[in-house]
Scaffold this active site. Structure first.
Site, short mmCIF file in Angstrom:
data_model
loop_
_atom_site.label_atom_id
_atom_site.label_comp_id
_atom_site.label_asym_id
_atom_site.label_seq_id
_atom_site.Cartn_x
_atom_site.Cartn_y
_atom_site.Cartn_z
N GLU A 21 41.89 61.82 69.75
CA GLU A 21 41.36 63.08 69.23
C GLU A 21 42.46 64.13 69.13
O GLU A 21 42.51 64.90 68.17
CB GLU A 21 40.23 63.58 70.12
CG GLU A 21 39.01 62.67 70.10
CD GLU A 21 37.96 63.12 71.08
OE1 GLU A 21 36.86 63.47 70.61
OE2 GLU A 21 38.23 63.14 72.31
N LYS A 99 30.31 68.59 66.81
CA LYS A 99 31.42 67.65 66.64
C LYS A 99 30.86 66.40 65.98
O LYS A 99 30.43 65.46 66.65
CB LYS A 99 32.02 67.35 68.02
CG LYS A 99 33.28 66.56 68.03
CD LYS A 99 33.78 66.49 69.47
CE LYS A 99 35.04 65.70 69.59
NZ LYS A 99 35.51 65.64 70.98
#
Length: 123
Positions: A21, A99
């Site tokens: 990420e 997200k």
């Protein structure tokens, strides 16, 4: 109390617990609700009597893209602080951070965090 809503603001950033990420980044969606008294601009129709929507978007963007955090909870708090800094007339803010690309053990899904904060009292 009156409110200004800004929804589905999309920013690309590098938040998350996993190394991938931080390396690859992903899209984050932000919804803002700012509570304040809008009676004056409702009467005057004068731009200077209300909060500039663009300044709120820029504050949120700087908060999301200018920091690197692991948790959505922390990101939401950073955005809330930035919104309070953007305009002193805002008394309360609600921040929802989504997200859509969260690493979940299923094919699709969205993770989100929502916080509501009152402007801190000045001591």
């Amino acid at each position: 109390m009156d409110a200004i809503h800004l929804n589905d603001l999309a920013f690309f950033a590098y938040h998350g617990v996993f190394d991938e990420e931080a390396r690859l980044g992903q899209r984050f969606l932000v919804d803002l609700t700012c509570w304040l008294d809008l009676s004056l601009p409702g009467q005057t129709d004068a731009y200077e009597d209300t909060v500039c929507y663009a300044s709120l978007v820029k504050a949120a963007e700087a908060a999301v893209t200018g920091n690197r955090v692991q948790l959505l909870e922390k990101l939401a708090q950073i955005i809330a602080d930035a919104i309070f800094d953007a305009d002193e007339r805002i008394a309360r803010v609600s921040i929802k951070v989504r997200k859509p690309g969260a690493p979940l053990p299923i094919a699709v899904g969205t993770v989100s965090v929502e916080i509501t904060r009152d402007r801190p009292a000045i001591s």
